[in-house]
Motif scaffolding. Structure first.
Motif, PDB file in Angstrom:
ATOM      1  N   ASN A  91      -3.619  -2.228  -6.030  1.00 19.31           N
ATOM      2  CA  ASN A  91      -4.537  -1.712  -5.010  1.00 19.31           C
ATOM      3  C   ASN A  91      -5.820  -2.536  -4.919  1.00 19.31           C
ATOM      4  O   ASN A  91      -6.326  -2.820  -3.820  1.00 19.31           O
ATOM      5  CB  ASN A  91      -4.906  -0.256  -5.311  1.00 19.31           C
ATOM      6  N   GLU A 114      -8.798   1.121   0.150  1.00 14.06           N
ATOM      7  CA  GLU A 114      -7.823   0.728  -0.873  1.00 14.06           C
ATOM      8  C   GLU A 114      -8.501   0.454  -2.205  1.00 14.06           C
ATOM      9  O   GLU A 114      -7.975   0.794  -3.276  1.00 14.06           O
ATOM     10  CB  GLU A 114      -7.047  -0.517  -0.412  1.00 14.06           C
ATOM     11  N   SER A 171       0.827  -1.199   0.000  1.00 14.41           N
ATOM     12  CA  SER A 171       0.000   0.000   0.000  1.00 14.41           C
ATOM     13  C   SER A 171       0.869   1.260   0.000  1.00 14.41           C
ATOM     14  O   SER A 171       0.604   2.219  -0.735  1.00 14.41           O
ATOM     15  CB  SER A 171      -0.913   0.000   1.231  1.00 14.41           C
ATOM     16  N   THR A 226       2.452   1.611  -3.564  1.00 12.48           N
ATOM     17  CA  THR A 226       1.550   2.127  -4.602  1.00 12.48           C
ATOM     18  C   THR A 226       1.230   3.603  -4.369  1.00 12.48           C
ATOM     19  O   THR A 226       1.068   4.367  -5.329  1.00 12.48           O
ATOM     20  CB  THR A 226       0.243   1.318  -4.645  1.00 12.48           C
ATOM     21  N   GLY A 238      -7.729   2.416  -5.861  1.00 15.35           N
ATOM     22  CA  GLY A 238      -7.417   1.721  -7.104  1.00 15.35           C
ATOM     23  C   GLY A 238      -8.362   2.069  -8.227  1.00 15.35           C
ATOM     24  O   GLY A 238      -7.944   2.312  -9.364  1.00 15.35           O
TER      25      GLY A 238
END
Length: 983
Positions: free
Chosen positions: A183, A70, A8, A11, A74
């Motif tokens: 994600n 999350e 996490s 990204t 994404g």
């Protein structure tokens, strides 16, 4: 779960890097635009922590909330390009109606609308996880440190991979899509784990007996301290980036490694805190971190000014090859860690420690942690915006470090003072203020001594920094400073939002230069031809006299001054750094007072932003930015930028684009030309060999020799071109490198440079490291097959050159080309053919062929001139080089040599011209090529000539000659008369 949080963090930094570049393409790469994007990103994270922190306290399973957040990040990442496309139209609609200096408002609006959703979601992830895993207040510090460490270490890996591998390989959009896919997988994994792992504390649970909350005064001290810490962390980051850019070079790889080291240090600090046993006073620990930051700065500051010397030694010991590029990156990263790792390690401890102080109830840790984030981000926002936009231009790097140290000490004082107060109900006496504040006082005194004692260190740093220094550096830092200060006279220094700019003089070479972030970007020396020709070519070859002109990039403003030699009505000059404009005024004698010319309108802005919002169309646009390996500059060599230029040109408008071949490679030059041709199909190339100037247009440009000659005959134009030895149309046309067809043939087929996949941005730093100075570009002046298509050949059919024209062209190419360049030999041969009896033409051709190693032809040209009595220092220097080369080529024990003739010539010339360094060097080299006793008594005679500044030696030699008969010293008796210091 640790793996999920690590990914996490990775990204998140991929997104930050990619989205920042996307927004830079829309809002520009100016200091204001960078500050706005950073402020928006940080503000969104804080708001998300505040909003979703409260939500995490109310939901049954905070881990499930984390998964949803999350997933949202994404999905939004996949939609981001479309969102930004719509907001770009909003920006282009609003910004033209806002004055240039006030466009921060629409920038902030566009940036906020584009980033508010994903940053809100990202900001809520850490409070949700802390709420899920923390079982007690005592465990909050450790759990927060653990999660913060894992997330930060993942972020460090993410920014490194994205900036050095992912984006260079696949581009922005593909990188974002890959991160979005990760994600989504993270979200699904988190949702699955949420079913198996309930939260450590359920909603509404009573506080554990061992939970101890801090008093309000301690909480207030922690919150204010967190805000000040956020301010100093960003203030330091802005300053460290500037400092390391001057030392390491401002490439995109350097920025990536700086950011990696910064985040890595924070992660390691949090990791260390995680490994400590629970217990101890978190507020006390926080106070000591602030003291430690100032102490680390005091220790490091004397090191900062030595970094250029250390880095130059590291570079010099490294072989420059593709295989050693990773080693060079490792060295660069090591220097980043040397500067950043200790202070950022301390920062990584400070935040979790202060956050624990502000947490009073474990069941509400999400809300309270969100509040801490809010206070911290208030500081980081002010640090990033004020530090870069206000404080850096106001008091520079030195002032920023001082301000940061003051804020750190204030934070420590607040924390220690709060600890000194007795806890409510305990009946203990307050600790005396002097005792609690003693560490702060001692550190403050040390800071005053160190920071005050090193006043002016940024100027020295910029002075000794040398991004392009490839020779062996001095043995010590002291010798480097001494030699630099002896050679360079500083004339100007300023830190602004975007760059650190200095101007210096080299009196020995009668040269003035400008450095931007440690790299020389302009001078009135060898690169003046490029600057002058870039200004004239577009105006001379334009179908008509251009009236409205745009120049992108100021530098010393010499190009702008050359444009203004023509009857231009308005000239807009766009420069991203305000300090560069101030520095350009010091080149008034070279740029014809271009900056303050009433026709010049200076715009401090990013070129792309200005172009997108430009209210008028231009007859001529000239782009002369810095080298594309400098971060952000390669965006001015993309198809997107050239298409933007095309929209703001009149129907018959002309685009002039500069690019360099030195420290580049053939494929990169072809990439730039191919990208330009994609928008402007009709283009020719001029100048060479180290700098190329492309003249491009939508329609073919017809050449009218009479019209161009008339424009060149204008007094201002004629005088400006004369200083680079361009005196007529023959000289101008001799600078053409490619015809339109020849340029297309050289560019060939291949990829195009775009904003989404900026190949030049990542390949140019590698080429700069390899430092190839001989890049061949299929120069048609050297091609019998295609050369007849050049404008020069068409012109010469009706206007054969004269010996005077050939001599003028030789002076130009000899001045700006390498001695070994075949172009120099070709022009010298032309001159010799037109003036076979001219000794100067013999010397010119002899020098050219000698540089190429053709000793036989050189001898046939130089020896007759010497035999006829030629004794000019230039002729004798080349003659001595010739006999030296022949001596080394033939010297053996079996081949006796007669050196008397050459020695006599060299001795005579050296005596008559003792101040000619080239001649003295050539004579010394010749003697060194002979056997030790070959020079005999004559080898000692030039001693006085080799030391013309030694007054005692000159006086003694003269007295000796006066004691002898009048002719006893022979011809050498004349030597002291020309020696400086002789009576």
């Amino acid at each position: 779960m640790a793996a999920l949080l690590f990914l996490s963090g990775a990204t998140a930094l991929v997104y930050e890097l990619v989205w920042s570049k996307y927004l830079g393409n829309v809002l520009g790469n100016s200091g204001q635009a960078h500050a706005v994007v950073l402020a928006t990103f940080m503000g969104g994270l804080a708001l998300g922590a505040f909003v979703f922190g409260r939500t995490a306290d109310r939901v049954k399973n905070p881990l499930a909330l984390y998964g949803v957040l999350e997933l949202g990040v994404g999905l939004y990442a996949l939609a981001f390009p479309y969102v930004l496309g719509a907001l770009e139209h909003l920006w282009l609609t609003l910004a033209p109606h806002v004055p240039e200096g006030l466009r921060v408002a629409p920038r902030l609006l566009v940036s906020s609308l584009s980033l508010v959703v994903p940053t809100l979601l990202m900001g809520g992830t850490l409070p949700a996880l802390v709420r899920h895993f923390a079982a007690s207040l005592a465990g909050v510090r450790k759990e927060l440190a653990r999660l913060y460490a894992i997330n930060s270490l993942g972020a460090a890996v993410g920014v490194y991979v994205a900036g050095t591998r992912l984006v260079p390989l696949v581009g922005l959009s593909a990188s974002a899509k890959l991160a979005a896919g990760i994600n989504v997988l993270l979200a699904l994994a988190a949702l699955a784990l949420a079913r198996q792992h309930p939260p450590a504390v359920t909603v509404g649970a009573a506080a554990a007996a061992e939970d101890v909350a801090y008093p309000r005064r301690a909480v207030r001290a922690a919150l204010v301290g967190v805000m000040l810490s956020g301010f100093t962390s960003m203030l330091y980051q802005v300053t460290w980036i500037r400092l390391l850019s001057i030392v390491l070079g401002a490439s995109t790889y350097a920025f990536t490694l700086i950011l990696t080291a910064f985040i890595l240090g924070i992660g390691l600090g949090s990791f260390w805190l995680m490994t400590r046993k629970e217990g101890g006073d978190s507020l006390k620990l926080y106070g000591w971190t602030q003291v430690g930051l100032v102490l680390s700065l005091c220790v490091a500051l004397p090191l900062y000014v030595r970094l250029p010397h250390l880095f130059r030694w590291s570079e010099w010991m490294l072989t420059r090859a593709v295989e050693t590029w990773p080693v060079f990156q490792g060295i660069t990263f090591a220097f980043c860690c040397l500067v950043l790792l200790v202070p950022t390690f301390i920062m990584g401890i400070a935040f979790p420690a202060a956050a624990r102080v502000a947490t009073a109830k474990v069941s509400e840790v999400g809300r309270q942690l969100g509040g801490v984030y809010l206070w911290n981000t208030a500081g980081t926002l002010s640090g990033s915006v004020l530090g870069g936009l206000v404080l850096m231009p106001f008091w520079g790097m030195q002032g920023n470090f001082i301000a940061g140290a003051v804020a750190n000490l204030l934070s420590a004082a607040l924390a220690f003072r709060a600890l000194a107060e007795p806890r409510e109900g305990e009946g203990a006496k307050a600790v005396p203020a002097w005792r609690t504040l003693a560490p702060v006082g001692v550190t403050a005194v040390l800071a005053v001594v160190v920071l005050g004692g090193m006043h002016g260190w940024p100027q020295r740093l910029s002075n000794i920094a040398a991004i392009r220094a490839h020779q062996k550096p001095p043995d010590s830092y002291a010798k480097l400073v001494e030699s630099t200060e002896k050679a360079i006279v500083p004339r100007f220094y300023a830190d602004d939002t975007f760059a650190t700019v200095m101007v210096g003089d080299l009196p020995s070479d009668n040269l003035r230069f400008m450095k931007i972030n440690g790299k020389t970007d302009a001078s009135n020396g060898s690169d003046i031809e490029t600057q002058v020709m870039a200004g004239h070519l577009g105006a001379l070859l334009h179908p008509r006299d251009p009236k409205n002109v745009l120049v992108i990039g100021s530098g010393a403003a010499i190009t702008t001054g050359s444009v203004l030699a023509h009857p231009v009505e308005r000239l807009d000059m766009v420069e991203i750094s305000p300090a560069v404009i101030d520095a350009a005024r010091l080149f008034k004698a070279d740029n014809r007072n271009a900056v303050d010319d009433p026709r010049t309108h200076v715009h401090i802005d990013d070129a792309k932003t200005f172009m997108a919002l430009a209210p008028i169309q231009y007859d001529l646009i000239i782009s002369v930015p810095s080298n594309p390996w400098v971060s952000g500059v390669s965006g001015l060599f993309t198809r997107d930028f050239f298409q933007l230029v095309d929209k703001h040109l009149t129907d018959d408008g002309v685009m002039v684009q500069w690019i360099h071949t030195y420290e580049s490679n053939r494929e990169l030059v072809r990439l730039v030309i191919r990208t330009l041709q994609d928008t402007f199909p009709h283009a020719t190339t001029w100048l060479g060999p180290e700098d190329l100037v492309m003249v491009a247009s939508r329609k073919p440009l017809s050449f009218n020799a009479a019209e161009v000659a008339a424009r060149m005959a204008r007094p201002d134009v004629k005088a400006d071109l004369a200083r680079v030895e361009i005196n007529d149309l023959f000289g101008l046309l001799s600078k053409q490198v490619h015809t339109e067809a020849g340029q297309k043939d050289f560019a060939g087929e291949g990829p195009i440079n775009t904003d989404d996949h900026n190949l030049l941005e990542y390949a140019s730093p590698v080429a700069f490291f390899l430092a190839n100075l001989d890049v061949r570009v299929n120069d048609e002046r050297r091609s019998p097959e295609t050369g007849p298509g050049l404008l020069l050949h068409q012109y010469l059919r009706d206007h054969p050159p004269t010996a005077e024209q050939a001599a003028g062209l030789y002076r130009n190419v000899e001045r700006y080309h390498s001695d070994k360049d075949p172009t120099v030999r070709g022009v010298a041969a032309l001159w010799r053919s037109l003036a076979p009896e001219d000794p100067a033409s013999a010397l010119a051709l002899g020098r050219a062929v000698l540089a190429q190693g053709d000793l036989t032809l050189a001898a046939s040209l130089l020896e007759p001139e010497v035999a006829r009595g030629g004794r000019s220092p230039e002729l004798v220097t080349e003659y001595l080089k010739l006999v030296t080369a022949r001596t080394w080529a033939s010297r053996t024990v079996w081949t006796p040599m007669n050196a008397d003739g050459a020695l006599a010539v060299g001795r005579e010339a050296a005596a008559l011209h003792p101040q000619d360094a080239k001649l003295q060097k050539a004579f010394k080299a010749y003697c060194e090529a002979l056997p030790p006793d070959a020079c005999g008594r004559t080898s000692r005679m030039p001693t006085a000539a080799l030391h013309p500044q030694d007054a005692k030696l000159q006086k003694a030699f003269k007295a000796y000659c006066e004691a002898l008969p009048p002719d006893a010293c022979g011809r050498t008796s004349r030597m002291p008369t020309a020696a400086p210091g002789a009576p």
